[in-house]
Motif scaffolding. Structure first.
Motif, PDB file in Angstrom:
ATOM      1  N   ALA A 147      -8.921  74.918 -19.950  1.00  0.00           N
ATOM      2  CA  ALA A 147      -9.440  75.190 -21.152  1.00  0.00           C
ATOM      3  C   ALA A 147      -9.450  76.691 -21.424  1.00  0.00           C
ATOM      4  N   LEU A 148      -9.893  77.668 -20.185  1.00  0.00           N
ATOM      5  CA  LEU A 148      -9.981  78.941 -20.385  1.00  0.00           C
ATOM      6  C   LEU A 148      -8.472  79.785 -20.670  1.00  0.00           C
ATOM      7  N   TYR A 149      -7.557  78.892 -20.011  1.00  0.00           N
ATOM      8  CA  TYR A 149      -6.302  79.448 -20.089  1.00  0.00           C
ATOM      9  C   TYR A 149      -5.942  79.222 -21.699  1.00  0.00           C
ATOM     10  N   GLU A 150      -6.254  78.064 -22.181  1.00  0.00           N
ATOM     11  CA  GLU A 150      -5.795  77.790 -23.620  1.00  0.00           C
ATOM     12  C   GLU A 150      -6.418  78.967 -24.478  1.00  0.00           C
ATOM     13  N   THR A 151      -7.681  79.272 -24.179  1.00  0.00           N
ATOM     14  CA  THR A 151      -8.221  80.333 -25.026  1.00  0.00           C
ATOM     15  C   THR A 151      -7.326  81.957 -24.893  1.00  0.00           C
ATOM     16  N   TRP A 152      -6.797  82.030 -23.675  1.00  0.00           N
ATOM     17  CA  TRP A 152      -5.969  83.198 -23.356  1.00  0.00           C
ATOM     18  C   TRP A 152      -4.778  83.147 -24.217  1.00  0.00           C
ATOM     19  N   GLY A 153      -4.121  82.052 -24.930  1.00  0.00           N
ATOM     20  CA  GLY A 153      -3.168  81.871 -25.754  1.00  0.00           C
ATOM     21  C   GLY A 153      -2.037  80.882 -25.027  1.00  0.00           C
ATOM     22  N   TYR A 154      -2.469  80.205 -23.812  1.00  0.00           N
ATOM     23  CA  TYR A 154      -1.301  79.581 -23.115  1.00  0.00           C
ATOM     24  C   TYR A 154      -1.272  78.092 -23.794  1.00  0.00           C
ATOM     25  N   GLU A 155      -0.124  77.576 -23.666  1.00  0.00           N
ATOM     26  CA  GLU A 155      -0.116  76.067 -23.999  1.00  0.00           C
ATOM     27  C   GLU A 155       0.566  75.210 -23.030  1.00  0.00           C
ATOM     28  N   ALA A 156       0.195  74.125 -23.006  1.00  0.00           N
ATOM     29  CA  ALA A 156       0.731  73.020 -21.729  1.00  0.00           C
ATOM     30  C   ALA A 156       2.085  72.824 -21.983  1.00  0.00           C
ATOM     31  N   ILE A 157       3.184  73.003 -21.542  1.00  0.00           N
ATOM     32  CA  ILE A 157       4.454  72.674 -21.559  1.00  0.00           C
ATOM     33  C   ILE A 157       5.157  71.585 -20.792  1.00  0.00           C
ATOM     34  N   ASN A 158       4.521  71.223 -19.785  1.00  0.00           N
ATOM     35  CA  ASN A 158       5.088  70.220 -18.741  1.00  0.00           C
ATOM     36  C   ASN A 158       4.102  69.908 -17.532  1.00  0.00           C
ATOM     37  N   GLU A 159       4.547  69.024 -16.681  1.00  0.00           N
ATOM     38  CA  GLU A 159       3.726  68.818 -15.500  1.00  0.00           C
ATOM     39  C   GLU A 159       4.659  69.238 -14.387  1.00  0.00           C
ATOM     40  N   VAL A 160       4.107  69.426 -13.246  1.00  0.00           N
ATOM     41  CA  VAL A 160       4.945  69.729 -12.026  1.00  0.00           C
ATOM     42  C   VAL A 160       4.234  69.291 -10.534  1.00  0.00           C
ATOM     43  N   GLN A 161       4.961  69.092  -9.759  1.00  0.00           N
ATOM     44  CA  GLN A 161       4.441  68.601  -8.418  1.00  0.00           C
ATOM     45  C   GLN A 161       4.953  69.409  -7.346  1.00  0.00           C
ATOM     46  N   PRO A 162       4.446  70.577  -7.230  1.00  0.00           N
ATOM     47  CA  PRO A 162       5.231  71.632  -6.467  1.00  0.00           C
ATOM     48  C   PRO A 162       5.574  71.369  -4.978  1.00  0.00           C
ATOM     49  N   SER A 163       4.767  70.302  -4.361  1.00  0.00           N
ATOM     50  CA  SER A 163       4.857  70.098  -3.089  1.00  0.00           C
ATOM     51  C   SER A 163       4.246  68.625  -2.730  1.00  0.00           C
ATOM     52  N   PRO A 164       4.645  67.876  -1.778  1.00  0.00           N
ATOM     53  CA  PRO A 164       3.889  66.763  -1.661  1.00  0.00           C
ATOM     54  C   PRO A 164       2.346  67.088  -1.400  1.00  0.00           C
ATOM     55  N   GLN A 165       1.937  68.302  -0.638  1.00  0.00           N
ATOM     56  CA  GLN A 165       0.608  68.552  -0.392  1.00  0.00           C
ATOM     57  C   GLN A 165      -0.211  68.981  -1.448  1.00  0.00           C
ATOM     58  N   ALA A 166       0.592  69.466  -2.707  1.00  0.00           N
ATOM     59  CA  ALA A 166      -0.080  70.129  -3.702  1.00  0.00           C
ATOM     60  C   ALA A 166      -0.632  69.126  -4.726  1.00  0.00           C
ATOM     61  N   PRO A 167      -1.404  69.306  -5.252  1.00  0.00           N
ATOM     62  CA  PRO A 167      -1.908  68.432  -6.559  1.00  0.00           C
ATOM     63  C   PRO A 167      -0.907  68.535  -7.733  1.00  0.00           C
ATOM     64  N   PRO A 168      -0.970  67.420  -8.399  1.00  0.00           N
ATOM     65  CA  PRO A 168      -0.178  67.718  -9.568  1.00  0.00           C
ATOM     66  C   PRO A 168      -0.677  68.720 -10.559  1.00  0.00           C
ATOM     67  N   LEU A 169       0.254  69.552 -11.093  1.00  0.00           N
ATOM     68  CA  LEU A 169      -0.363  70.716 -11.997  1.00  0.00           C
ATOM     69  C   LEU A 169       0.335  70.623 -13.355  1.00  0.00           C
ATOM     70  N   VAL A 170      -0.296  71.381 -14.302  1.00  0.00           N
ATOM     71  CA  VAL A 170       0.177  71.514 -15.787  1.00  0.00           C
ATOM     72  C   VAL A 170       0.786  72.936 -15.615  1.00  0.00           C
ATOM     73  N   ALA A 171       2.054  72.904 -16.178  1.00  0.00           N
ATOM     74  CA  ALA A 171       2.729  74.266 -16.453  1.00  0.00           C
ATOM     75  C   ALA A 171       2.302  74.456 -18.015  1.00  0.00           C
ATOM     76  N   MET A 172       1.860  75.989 -18.105  1.00  0.00           N
ATOM     77  CA  MET A 172       1.622  76.368 -19.437  1.00  0.00           C
ATOM     78  C   MET A 172       2.369  77.771 -19.317  1.00  0.00           C
ATOM     79  N   ILE A 173       2.695  78.318 -20.878  1.00  0.00           N
ATOM     80  CA  ILE A 173       3.408  79.373 -21.104  1.00  0.00           C
ATOM     81  C   ILE A 173       2.917  80.099 -22.197  1.00  0.00           C
TER      82      ILE A 173
END
Length: 176
Positions: A147-173
Motif C-alpha cells: 500500500a505504501l508503494y502504491e502511494t509512491w505511484g507504483y502499480e501492480a503489473i504481475n506476480e513472480v516467484q523469483p526462486s523456490p525459497q522466496a515467497p510469491p511477490l507482486v511486481a510493481m512499476i
C-alpha cells in the motif's frame, strides 16, 4: 525532518558492502531464519546485483549508523527480471530501459519518518531510465508495504516467484 546523510555508490566498495549488510541484518532481523532472507543469501545476491549494468546504491546514515538503503540496476528487454513473471507482459513494458529496485529497507527506529521515501527518491534522482520497477511481498507489514508503494505511484503489473525459497511477490512499476 530527520537529519540524515545520503551517500551514493556506483560500485560496491568493501566499506559500503559491510555497512549495507549491517543495516540489512537489522532491517530483516525477524525474517533471517528464512532461507531467502539469510544474510549469506543476501550477500550472494548483492554480489551478483553489484556486478550488473547500472548498479547504484544509496545508503542513509544517522551519524555513523547506516539506517536505510536502496539499490538497483538497469534492466533491458529479456532480462531475467522480466522473464520470471507469471503472466506475459505487454511488450511496451519490458521494451524500455528500466531501473529495477532490488532492495530497499529502513531500520525499525526510522520507519514511518519518511526516510525510506527520501532514500528511494535520492536513488531515482540521477537515473535516466524512464521507469522503475520493484517486487514486494504482499504479506509484508500485513499489506502495508504494498500500500505504501502504491502511494509512491507504483502499480501492480504481475506476480513472480523469483526462486523456490522466496515467497510469491507482486511486481510493481511506475514512471521514474
Amino acid at each position: 525532518m530527520i537529519d540524515i546523510e545520503l551517500q551514493h555508490y556506483r560500485e560496491l566498495t568493501e566499506e559500503a558492502r559491510t555497512r549495507l549488510i549491517e543495516a540489512y541484518a537489522d532491517v530483516r532481523a525477524p525474517l533471517l531464519h528464512l532461507p531467502n532472507y539469510r544474510v549469506a543469501a543476501f550477500a550472494e545476491r548483492l554480489g551478483r546485483h553489484a556486478s550488473e549494468p547500472g548498479f547504484e546504491l544509496v545508503l542513509g546514515y544517522a551519524g555513523e549508523v547506516p539506517i536505510g538503503y536502496a539499490y538497483g540496476n538497469t534492466i533491458e528487454e529479456g532480462d531475467r527480471w522480466w522473464t520470471r513473471m507469471i503472466k506475459p507482459l505487454p511488450a511496451e513494458v519490458a521494451a524500455l530501459p528500466t531501473l529495477a529496485l532490488k532492495e530497499i529497507g529502513v531500520r525499525t527506529q526510522w520507519r514511518g519518518t519518511g526516510v525510506a521515501r527520501r532514500i528511494h527518491d535520492e536513488l531515482l534522482s540521477g537515473r535516466t531510465e524512464p521507469q522503475v520497477t520493484l517486487m514486494v511481498n504482499p504479506a509484508a507489514g500485513d499489506g502495508k508495504v504494498l500500500a505504501l508503494y502504491e502511494t509512491w505511484g507504483y502499480e501492480a503489473i504481475n506476480e513472480v516467484q523469483p526462486s523456490p525459497q522466496a515467497p510469491p511477490l507482486v511486481a510493481m512499476i511506475r514512471p521514474r
